[in-house]
Design an enzyme around this catalytic site. Structure first.
Site, short mmCIF file in Angstrom:
data_model
loop_
_atom_site.label_atom_id
_atom_site.label_comp_id
_atom_site.label_asym_id
_atom_site.label_seq_id
_atom_site.Cartn_x
_atom_site.Cartn_y
_atom_site.Cartn_z
N SER A 189 0.84 -1.20 0.00
CA SER A 189 0.00 0.00 0.00
C SER A 189 0.88 1.26 0.00
O SER A 189 1.66 1.46 -0.92
CB SER A 189 -0.95 -0.03 1.20
OG SER A 189 -1.97 0.92 1.07
N ASP A 343 -10.00 -3.18 -5.52
CA ASP A 343 -9.12 -2.26 -4.80
C ASP A 343 -9.08 -0.95 -5.57
O ASP A 343 -8.86 -0.95 -6.78
CB ASP A 343 -7.72 -2.89 -4.70
CG ASP A 343 -6.71 -2.02 -3.98
OD1 ASP A 343 -7.07 -0.94 -3.48
OD2 ASP A 343 -5.53 -2.44 -3.92
N HIS A 373 -8.16 -4.80 -1.09
CA HIS A 373 -6.95 -4.17 -0.57
C HIS A 373 -6.66 -4.62 0.87
O HIS A 373 -7.55 -4.67 1.70
CB HIS A 373 -7.11 -2.65 -0.60
CG HIS A 373 -5.86 -1.91 -0.25
ND1 HIS A 373 -4.91 -1.58 -1.19
CD2 HIS A 373 -5.38 -1.44 0.93
CE1 HIS A 373 -3.92 -0.93 -0.61
NE2 HIS A 373 -4.18 -0.83 0.68
#
Length: 403
Positions: A189, A343, A373
């Site tokens: 991320s 995501d 995600h």
């Protein structure tokens, strides 16, 4: 008695209504995902209330999960774990035990959390780092960089860069018996964002003699120019990372000024004066056809230059690695990129894969078409996901083969 039963039934219905969330048919273990998402949403609602009444900043409330997941550095039979400083930046160091004359591999790991939350000491990260150190017989350097809203860009990047640069010194690598030709940078991320920026900056830093062999980008966030890509639109309400939360992370990375958040939500934070940069994030040319679907590409028409002038980091390649020119991408190390279908950041990963390949960089792209995600680190806790275990196994197997 009847009244108690009725209240119980009503309460159960309300809880079920709150927890239930329609999910794509191909997602596994849906009820576990719903429970995880409901917990995360509840924390977000609490953060909104705390901020509304002036009790705490939203991100301070979100940090409660980081505190709840905190673990002390605990060694085991296979790995020695210590907290230390690299160039005054806190890192958690994982060193595999066992006597061997052979030099070890190493991974510089950067945690996610939207540059605002998270820690190398959280249970999922600590577990992954221990597992990586033991399985790969590798030294893991897990970096604890400063967080927004107390610290804004470029502090997060600077911490990561300074810690990595310190570690990559030949005398430091020798101290930890690390092979200078077998070092990776990895992150998920926002950590994937920092890992990508780190790889770019190290490549062109004449002071750094030891270069990375591999970069691993796990559902990375790579650009803050266009927050209306198909994945941002399609997955705006998917578990864990909604479009609103991702935009909030982006705005907090630069400032606590709410006007930037509002501009980013409407995708009007970049002026037409900087439209030439959109060629680097043009999803209409960089995404495969099945992801473009019926979406129509449009460069935002905005004459307001105030935000870019006030926050030049909006156009900084260290914040948005996708803005790097093609010639700056050439020569980057082998990349392993993980993306997830549901995501908001999916298209960032796909666009970077396209641009890296065009620049001649070897890329292995692992796309999961049935998940969301943050899933990689959900192999522990009260609702572990079996897919997370499989993803971690693939991640470690790939590193074992290629690092």
């Amino acid at each position: 008695m009847a009244m108690k039963s009725l209240c119980f039934v009503l309460l159960s219905v309300l809880v079920a209504y709150y927890v239930y969330k329609p999910l794509p048919d191909n997602m596994e273990e849906k009820w576990k995902i719903m429970l995880i998402d409901a917990t995360f949403r509840s924390l977000g609602h609490l953060g909104n209330l705390a901020e509304m009444f002036g009790v705490k900043h939203y991100m301070d409330v979100m940090m409660l999960l980081t505190y709840a997941e905190h673990t002390e550095p605990t060694s085991d039979d296979h790995v020695t774990v210590t907290d230390t400083l690299f160039s005054d930046v806190p890192v958690r160091l994982y060193i595999p035990k066992g006597k061997s004359n052979a030099l070890k591999r190493a991974i510089i790991y950067i945690h996610g959390g939207g540059w605002c939350v998270g820690s190398a000491a959280m249970k999922p990260y600590d577990h992954l780092s221990k597992q990586s150190a033991h399985t790969l017989n590798a030294v893991i350097v897990s970096i604890n960089y400063r967080l927004a809203p107390k610290y804004h860009f470029p502090n997060q990047f600077d911490d990561v860069y300074n810690a990595a640069k310190f570690f990559l010194q030949e005398k430091v690598l020798e101290k930890y018996s690390v092979d200078p030709n077998r070092i990776a940078a990895s992150g998920d991320s926002a950590g994937g964002n920092l890992a990508a920026a780190l790889a770019q900056m190290l490549l062109h830093d004449p002071e750094v003699k030891v270069k990375l062999k591999i970069q691993v980008l796990v559902y990375p966030v790579l650009q803050g120019l266009d927050l209306n890509t198909p994945s941002y639109k399609e997955n705006a309400y998917m578990p864990l990372l909604s479009r609103t939360l991702m935009v909030r992370f982006w705005s907090e990375y630069y400032t606590t000024d709410r006007s930037l958040f509002e501009a980013m939500m409407s995708n009007t934070h970049i002026s037409s004066q900087d439209a030439h940069l959109y060629k680097y994030v043009n999803w209409s040319t960089l995404l495969p056809g099945d992801l473009k679907k019926n979406h129509v590409y449009k460069i935002p028409d905005n004459q307001n230059t105030a935000f870019v002038k006030k926050y030049p980091g909006l156009l900084d390649v260290r914040a948005s690695p996708l803005l790097a020119e093609d010639e700056k991408l050439a020569g980057l190390p082998l990349a392993y990129v993980i993306t997830c279908m549901y995501d908001v950041l999916r298209d960032d990963g796909f666009m970077y894969v396209s641009r890296l390949r065009k620049a001649g960089v070897h890329v292995v792209h692992e796309h999961y078409d049935n998940t969301f995600h943050g899933v990689l680190l959900m192999n522990s806790g009260p609702f572990p996901l079996s897919l997370a275990d499989r993803m971690v196994d693939k991640y470690l197997n790939w590193l074992d083969t290629n690092l």
